[in-house]
Design a protein around this motif. Sequence first.
Motif, PDB file in Angstrom:
ATOM      1  N   PRO A  75       0.821  -1.219   0.000  1.00 36.03           N
ATOM      2  CA  PRO A  75       0.000   0.000   0.000  1.00 36.03           C
ATOM      3  C   PRO A  75       0.854   1.268   0.000  1.00 36.03           C
ATOM      4  O   PRO A  75       1.923   1.317   0.625  1.00 36.03           O
ATOM      5  N   LEU A  76       0.390   2.254  -0.737  1.00 32.56           N
ATOM      6  CA  LEU A  76       1.070   3.552  -0.775  1.00 32.56           C
ATOM      7  C   LEU A  76       0.996   4.232   0.582  1.00 32.56           C
ATOM      8  O   LEU A  76       0.004   4.083   1.310  1.00 32.56           O
ATOM      9  N   VAL A  77       2.021   4.994   0.922  1.00 30.99           N
ATOM     10  CA  VAL A  77       2.002   5.825   2.126  1.00 30.99           C
ATOM     11  C   VAL A  77       1.285   7.112   1.728  1.00 30.99           C
ATOM     12  O   VAL A  77       1.723   7.815   0.811  1.00 30.99           O
ATOM     13  N   THR A  78       0.184   7.395   2.396  1.00 28.74           N
ATOM     14  CA  THR A  78      -0.607   8.582   2.075  1.00 28.74           C
ATOM     15  C   THR A  78      -0.753   9.459   3.316  1.00 28.74           C
ATOM     16  O   THR A  78      -0.488   9.022   4.438  1.00 28.74           O
ATOM     17  N   THR A  79      -1.177  10.690   3.089  1.00 27.99           N
ATOM     18  CA  THR A  79      -1.367  11.627   4.190  1.00 27.99           C
ATOM     19  C   THR A  79      -2.561  12.516   3.887  1.00 27.99           C
ATOM     20  O   THR A  79      -2.950  12.682   2.726  1.00 27.99           O
ATOM     21  N   ASN A  80      -3.119  13.078   4.947  1.00 27.54           N
ATOM     22  CA  ASN A  80      -4.192  14.064   4.806  1.00 27.54           C
ATOM     23  C   ASN A  80      -3.715  15.450   5.214  1.00 27.54           C
ATOM     24  O   ASN A  80      -4.513  16.365   5.330  1.00 27.54           O
ATOM     25  N   SER A  81      -2.398  15.573   5.480  1.00 21.48           N
ATOM     26  CA  SER A  81      -1.869  16.857   5.914  1.00 21.48           C
ATOM     27  C   SER A  81      -0.476  17.052   5.323  1.00 21.48           C
ATOM     28  O   SER A  81      -0.011  16.250   4.525  1.00 21.48           O
ATOM     29  N   GLU A  82       0.171  18.114   5.755  1.00 17.62           N
ATOM     30  CA  GLU A  82       1.530  18.411   5.290  1.00 17.62           C
ATOM     31  C   GLU A  82       2.493  17.337   5.791  1.00 17.62           C
ATOM     32  O   GLU A  82       2.368  16.834   6.899  1.00 17.62           O
ATOM     33  N   VAL A  83       3.474  16.997   4.965  1.00 15.22           N
ATOM     34  CA  VAL A  83       4.481  16.013   5.356  1.00 15.22           C
ATOM     35  C   VAL A  83       5.488  16.677   6.288  1.00 15.22           C
ATOM     36  O   VAL A  83       6.018  17.742   5.986  1.00 15.22           O
ATOM     37  N   THR A  84       5.737  16.032   7.418  1.00 14.17           N
ATOM     38  CA  THR A  84       6.756  16.498   8.347  1.00 14.17           C
ATOM     39  C   THR A  84       7.773  15.369   8.519  1.00 14.17           C
ATOM     40  O   THR A  84       7.452  14.194   8.299  1.00 14.17           O
ATOM     41  N   VAL A  85       8.994  15.729   8.890  1.00 12.14           N
ATOM     42  CA  VAL A  85      10.041  14.723   9.041  1.00 12.14           C
ATOM     43  C   VAL A  85      10.730  14.878  10.392  1.00 12.14           C
ATOM     44  O   VAL A  85      10.785  15.970  10.953  1.00 12.14           O
ATOM     45  N   GLY A  86      11.269  13.764  10.873  1.00 12.45           N
ATOM     46  CA  GLY A  86      12.054  13.769  12.099  1.00 12.45           C
ATOM     47  C   GLY A  86      13.400  14.420  11.868  1.00 12.45           C
ATOM     48  O   GLY A  86      13.795  14.694  10.723  1.00 12.45           O
ATOM     49  N   PRO A  87      14.163  14.661  12.938  1.00 11.04           N
ATOM     50  CA  PRO A  87      15.434  15.388  12.837  1.00 11.04           C
ATOM     51  C   PRO A  87      16.503  14.674  12.013  1.00 11.04           C
ATOM     52  O   PRO A  87      17.439  15.318  11.543  1.00 11.04           O
ATOM     53  N   GLU A  88      16.363  13.363  11.803  1.00  9.17           N
ATOM     54  CA  GLU A  88      17.364  12.616  11.050  1.00  9.17           C
ATOM     55  C   GLU A  88      17.197  12.771   9.541  1.00  9.17           C
ATOM     56  O   GLU A  88      18.048  12.333   8.770  1.00  9.17           O
ATOM     57  N   THR A  93       4.859  15.371  -1.617  1.00 13.07           N
ATOM     58  CA  THR A  93       3.635  14.625  -1.930  1.00 13.07           C
ATOM     59  C   THR A  93       3.283  14.845  -3.393  1.00 13.07           C
ATOM     60  O   THR A  93       3.785  15.770  -4.035  1.00 13.07           O
ATOM     61  N   PHE A  94       2.412  14.006  -3.892  1.00 17.13           N
ATOM     62  CA  PHE A  94       1.774  14.228  -5.182  1.00 17.13           C
ATOM     63  C   PHE A  94       0.431  13.515  -5.154  1.00 17.13           C
ATOM     64  O   PHE A  94       0.174  12.666  -4.295  1.00 17.13           O
ATOM     65  N   SER A  95      -0.428  13.885  -6.068  1.00 17.30           N
ATOM     66  CA  SER A  95      -1.778  13.332  -6.109  1.00 17.30           C
ATOM     67  C   SER A  95      -1.831  12.126  -7.029  1.00 17.30           C
ATOM     68  O   SER A  95      -1.312  12.165  -8.150  1.00 17.30           O
ATOM     69  N   TYR A  96      -2.445  11.059  -6.525  1.00 16.71           N
ATOM     70  CA  TYR A  96      -2.611   9.839  -7.310  1.00 16.71           C
ATOM     71  C   TYR A  96      -3.974   9.240  -6.992  1.00 16.71           C
ATOM     72  O   TYR A  96      -4.234   8.866  -5.841  1.00 16.71           O
ATOM     73  N   GLU A  97      -4.847   9.223  -7.969  1.00 12.41           N
ATOM     74  CA  GLU A  97      -6.190   8.658  -7.848  1.00 12.41           C
ATOM     75  C   GLU A  97      -6.913   9.134  -6.587  1.00 12.41           C
ATOM     76  O   GLU A  97      -7.450   8.339  -5.822  1.00 12.41           O
ATOM     77  N   GLY A  98      -6.888  10.439  -6.372  1.00 18.32           N
ATOM     78  CA  GLY A  98      -7.618  11.043  -5.262  1.00 18.32           C
ATOM     79  C   GLY A  98      -6.929  10.940  -3.915  1.00 18.32           C
ATOM     80  O   GLY A  98      -7.487  11.353  -2.903  1.00 18.32           O
ATOM     81  N   GLN A  99      -5.720  10.408  -3.877  1.00 17.60           N
ATOM     82  CA  GLN A  99      -4.963  10.292  -2.630  1.00 17.60           C
ATOM     83  C   GLN A  99      -3.746  11.205  -2.689  1.00 17.60           C
ATOM     84  O   GLN A  99      -3.226  11.479  -3.764  1.00 17.60           O
ATOM     85  N   THR A 100      -3.291  11.645  -1.528  1.00 17.50           N
ATOM     86  CA  THR A 100      -2.051  12.397  -1.447  1.00 17.50           C
ATOM     87  C   THR A 100      -0.962  11.423  -1.018  1.00 17.50           C
ATOM     88  O   THR A 100      -0.935  10.952   0.119  1.00 17.50           O
ATOM     89  N   VAL A 101      -0.090  11.086  -1.961  1.00 14.34           N
ATOM     90  CA  VAL A 101       0.959  10.090  -1.745  1.00 14.34           C
ATOM     91  C   VAL A 101       2.227  10.788  -1.253  1.00 14.34           C
ATOM     92  O   VAL A 101       2.636  11.813  -1.791  1.00 14.34           O
ATOM     93  N   VAL A 102       2.842  10.201  -0.239  1.00 15.68           N
ATOM     94  CA  VAL A 102       4.070  10.743   0.343  1.00 15.68           C
ATOM     95  C   VAL A 102       5.269  10.281  -0.484  1.00 15.68           C
ATOM     96  O   VAL A 102       5.338   9.122  -0.905  1.00 15.68           O
ATOM     97  N   THR A 103       6.199  11.209  -0.719  1.00 13.15           N
ATOM     98  CA  THR A 103       7.435  10.896  -1.437  1.00 13.15           C
ATOM     99  C   THR A 103       8.635  11.291  -0.582  1.00 13.15           C
ATOM    100  O   THR A 103       8.523  12.124   0.325  1.00 13.15           O
ATOM    101  N   TYR A 104       9.768  10.710  -0.915  1.00  5.45           N
ATOM    102  CA  TYR A 104      11.039  11.124  -0.313  1.00  5.45           C
ATOM    103  C   TYR A 104      12.092  11.007  -1.391  1.00  5.45           C
ATOM    104  O   TYR A 104      12.214   9.966  -2.037  1.00  5.45           O
ATOM    105  N   ASN A 105      12.800  12.089  -1.616  1.00  5.34           N
ATOM    106  CA  ASN A 105      13.776  12.188  -2.703  1.00  5.34           C
ATOM    107  C   ASN A 105      13.130  11.850  -4.046  1.00  5.34           C
ATOM    108  O   ASN A 105      13.748  11.253  -4.918  1.00  5.34           O
ATOM    109  N   GLY A 106      11.860  12.213  -4.189  1.00  4.96           N
ATOM    110  CA  GLY A 106      11.138  11.995  -5.436  1.00  4.96           C
ATOM    111  C   GLY A 106      10.521  10.616  -5.595  1.00  4.96           C
ATOM    112  O   GLY A 106       9.768  10.382  -6.537  1.00  4.96           O
TER     113      GLY A 106
END
Length: 153
Positions: free
Chosen positions: A76-89, A97-110
């Motif tokens: 399953p894709l990692v999705t979010t309903n809010s802004e992506v935040t990251v830990g200190p590491e 993020t980008f939109s895919y079939e009505g979901q907001t999919v989380v990305t890292y380094n593209g």
Amino acid sequence: MLRLRTSAAIAALALSASAAAAQDSPTLSAEQSEEYGQYIVGPHSEPVYLFTTDMQGNGGEPTISCTSEECLDAWPLVTTNSEVTVGPELDPSLAGTFSYEGQTVVTYNGWPLYNFMRDETGQTPQGQDIHSFGGEWYLVGPQGEQIEEESTE
């Protein structure tokens, strides 16, 4: 009428408090294991993976190649309903993020990020270096690269 307004106000405060609590926890953070070194985990501390047949979205929108129901059930894709935040590491400039079939999919380094259905929080990642659905699945390191080998630490 006053009772209805009071109930609505209490409900709104409860929702605001739960939303604030959810935002305190980063969308992406890093965990360490003897086997793989440091790797990224999602909002519920589950490992995240990239799929080698996807197109990395450096400068553009990523392309997802895991599109079948069978693939998305297993990964399953990692999705979010809010802004992506990251830990200190992690580097916040690599998160997106980008939109895919009505979901907001989380990305890292593209890379679009996925979970693996066999992973359990707090356990060793089960999806590392699996060959399925026409490609390979790898954990993602803090620099946004795929982790290919076991850690030598």
